[in-house]
Design an enzyme around this catalytic site. Structure first.
Site, PDB file in Angstrom:
ATOM      1  N   SER A 190       0.872  -1.179   0.000  1.00  0.00           N
ATOM      2  CA  SER A 190       0.000   0.000   0.000  1.00  0.00           C
ATOM      3  C   SER A 190       0.908   1.228   0.000  1.00  0.00           C
ATOM      4  CB  SER A 190      -0.836   0.005   1.286  1.00  0.00           C
ATOM      5  OG  SER A 190      -1.367   1.283   1.549  1.00  0.00           O
TER       6      SER A 190
ATOM      7  N   TYR B  64      -2.621  -1.274  10.389  1.00  0.00           N
ATOM      8  CA  TYR B  64      -2.563  -1.429   8.927  1.00  0.00           C
ATOM      9  C   TYR B  64      -1.235  -0.910   8.372  1.00  0.00           C
ATOM     10  CZ  TYR B  64      -4.035  -1.092   4.021  1.00  0.00           C
ATOM     11  OH  TYR B  64      -4.115  -1.220   2.656  1.00  0.00           O
TER      12      TYR B  64
HETATM   13  P1  NAD Z   1     -11.282  -6.061  -0.534  1.00  0.00           P
HETATM   14  O1  NAD Z   1     -11.857  -5.922   0.826  1.00  0.00           O
HETATM   15  O2  NAD Z   1     -12.199  -6.132  -1.696  1.00  0.00           O
HETATM   16  O3  NAD Z   1     -10.316  -7.327  -0.627  1.00  0.00           O
HETATM   17  C1  NAD Z   1      -9.736  -7.972   0.466  1.00  0.00           C
HETATM   18  C2  NAD Z   1     -10.000  -9.457   0.300  1.00  0.00           C
HETATM   19  O4  NAD Z   1      -9.271 -10.173   1.314  1.00  0.00           O
HETATM   20  C3  NAD Z   1     -11.481  -9.814   0.481  1.00  0.00           C
HETATM   21  O5  NAD Z   1     -11.902 -10.650  -0.574  1.00  0.00           O
HETATM   22  C4  NAD Z   1     -11.502 -10.572   1.803  1.00  0.00           C
HETATM   23  O6  NAD Z   1     -12.514 -11.562   1.878  1.00  0.00           O
HETATM   24  C5  NAD Z   1     -10.122 -11.188   1.796  1.00  0.00           C
HETATM   25  N1  NAD Z   1      -9.686 -11.606   3.127  1.00  0.00           N
HETATM   26  C6  NAD Z   1      -9.797 -10.917   4.299  1.00  0.00           C
HETATM   27  N2  NAD Z   1      -9.299 -11.656   5.303  1.00  0.00           N
HETATM   28  C7  NAD Z   1      -8.868 -12.822   4.760  1.00  0.00           C
HETATM   29  C8  NAD Z   1      -8.258 -13.985   5.289  1.00  0.00           C
HETATM   30  N3  NAD Z   1      -7.982 -14.108   6.599  1.00  0.00           N
HETATM   31  N4  NAD Z   1      -7.957 -15.009   4.444  1.00  0.00           N
HETATM   32  C9  NAD Z   1      -8.228 -14.902   3.108  1.00  0.00           C
HETATM   33  N5  NAD Z   1      -8.799 -13.814   2.555  1.00  0.00           N
HETATM   34  C10 NAD Z   1      -9.112 -12.790   3.373  1.00  0.00           C
HETATM   35  O7  NAD Z   1     -10.287  -4.826  -0.694  1.00  0.00           O
HETATM   36  P2  NAD Z   1      -9.127  -4.560  -1.764  1.00  0.00           P
HETATM   37  O8  NAD Z   1      -8.997  -3.105  -1.838  1.00  0.00           O
HETATM   38  O9  NAD Z   1      -9.340  -5.327  -2.994  1.00  0.00           O
HETATM   39  O10 NAD Z   1      -7.854  -5.103  -0.967  1.00  0.00           O
HETATM   40  C11 NAD Z   1      -6.907  -5.994  -1.536  1.00  0.00           C
HETATM   41  C12 NAD Z   1      -5.515  -5.638  -1.034  1.00  0.00           C
HETATM   42  O11 NAD Z   1      -5.148  -4.354  -1.539  1.00  0.00           O
HETATM   43  C13 NAD Z   1      -5.380  -5.551   0.488  1.00  0.00           C
HETATM   44  O12 NAD Z   1      -4.158  -6.121   0.894  1.00  0.00           O
HETATM   45  C14 NAD Z   1      -5.370  -4.058   0.742  1.00  0.00           C
HETATM   46  O13 NAD Z   1      -4.691  -3.711   1.932  1.00  0.00           O
HETATM   47  C15 NAD Z   1      -4.632  -3.575  -0.490  1.00  0.00           C
HETATM   48  N6  NAD Z   1      -4.813  -2.149  -0.770  1.00  0.00           N
HETATM   49  C16 NAD Z   1      -6.023  -1.659  -1.156  1.00  0.00           C
HETATM   50  C17 NAD Z   1      -6.150  -0.302  -1.411  1.00  0.00           C
HETATM   51  C18 NAD Z   1      -7.451   0.327  -1.838  1.00  0.00           C
HETATM   52  O14 NAD Z   1      -7.551   1.563  -1.865  1.00  0.00           O
HETATM   53  N7  NAD Z   1      -8.481  -0.448  -2.188  1.00  0.00           N
HETATM   54  C19 NAD Z   1      -5.048   0.546  -1.253  1.00  0.00           C
HETATM   55  C20 NAD Z   1      -3.836   0.016  -0.858  1.00  0.00           C
HETATM   56  C21 NAD Z   1      -3.723  -1.338  -0.622  1.00  0.00           C
END
Ligand code: NAD
Length: 261
Positions: free
Chosen positions: A145, A158
């Site tokens: 991130s 986080y």
């Molecule tokens: P999201 O909530 O759609 O995806 C997260 C996924 O992780 C979900 O499908 C959830 O069910 C799964 N998950 C949660 N706990 C779990 C576990 N214990 N075992 C297996 N799966 C699990 O959100 P996203 O934005 O797609 O996030 C994906 C990644 O991107 C994350 O690591 C997040 O920190 C990172 N990220 C997202 C953003 C953003 O702005 N969306 C920015 C920076 C980083």
């Protein structure tokens, strides 16, 4: 399109929603074999499997919790069982919640660190073990991130997990470079996914975030997926130990724009 990804096998954690889902679908379009890890049956992973198959890839959905060692092992085993071996591991699963740091419970701290950092460690370890055993010059991609470099009050667990991802990635990259195994991170900025759904449903909060993005818009999960396939492909054959920020410039001190400072 990256023709060398055809028939390669990729394991993606947390792939039923958001960025993980977009990456899974994109690998499907590259005609790769996708092991789609999902957390909860309600996320309807079969619909994504069908979408990948329609796009020309092969896919299997496997439920699992990345904080559990046996579940993570089962993902690599699933890749071997269904497709013969694993070439690419994408540790994408991640969670967050907002709490002032002095009120953050140990339970919340452990939950976020276990999912975001320990989950990525387990996925990396199992994938690298498999790559070493099979002599594969594979690739590991950890979802970091912008908060591996930008401090984030109210999200100390986080930000700490993503700071940890940075060192996990760089250390593993250095350790396994002689074996030809590449380890990189992707650092998304603000992306339109379920993790941000509540925040972005409020126009004031959404504008507050958008104002932090020099390019002036919230990113799409597909824009992150495009970087994931490039990093996994042979086009990135000499790239290891980096964080590829996909953030519309968010890490470039936007408050200094237009000559301020
Ligand atoms: P999201 O909530 O759609 O995806 C997260 C996924 O992780 C979900 O499908 C959830 O069910 C799964 N998950 C949660 N706990 C779990 C576990 N214990 N075992 C297996 N799966 C699990 O959100 P996203 O934005 O797609 O996030 C994906 C990644 O991107 C994350 O690591 C997040 O920190 C990172 N990220 C997202 C953003 C953003 O702005 N969306 C920015 C920076 C980083």
């Amino acid at each position: 399109m990256y023709s060398d990804l055809e028939n390669k096998t990729v394991v993606i954690t947390g792939a039923a929603t958001g960025i993980g889902k977009a990456i899974a679908v994109r690998f499907g379009r590259e005609k790769a074999n996708v092991v789609l890890n999902y957390f909860d049956e309600k996320q309807e992973p079969q619909r994504i499997v069908d979408e990948i198959r329609e796009a020309g890839g092969r896919a299997v959905a496997i439920q699992g919790d990345v904080t559990k060692e046996e579940d993570v092992k089962a993902l690599i085993e699933g890749g071997v069982k269904h497709f013969g071996s694993v070439d690419v591991m994408i540790n994408n699963a991640g969670i967050e919640n907002e709490v002032p740091s002095h009120e953050l419970s140990l339970e919340d701290w452990n939950r976020v660190i276990s999912t975001n950092l320990t989950g990525a460690f387990l996925g990396s370890r199992e994938a690298i073990k498999h790559m070493l055993e099979t002599g594969k010059k594979g690739s590991v991609i950890n979802m970091s991130s912008v908060h591996e470099v930008i401090p984030w009050p109210h999200f100390v667990h986080y930000a700490s997990s993503k700071g940890g991802i940075k060192m996990l990635t760089q250390t593993l990259a250095l350790e396994y470079a002689p074996k030809g195994i590449r380890v990189n991170s992707i650092g998304p900025g603000a992306i339109d996914t379920p993790i941000n759904a509540e925040k972005f449903a409020d126009p004031v909060l959404k504008k507050g975030v958008t104002d932090l993005v020099p390019m002036g818009y919230i990113g799409k999960p597909e824009e992150v997926a495009a970087c994931a396939v490039w990093l996994a492909s042979s086009e990135a054959s000499y790239v290891t130990g980096i964080t590829l920020f996909v953030d519309g410039g968010m890490t470039k001190y936007p408050e200094f724009q237009a000559g301020r400072g």
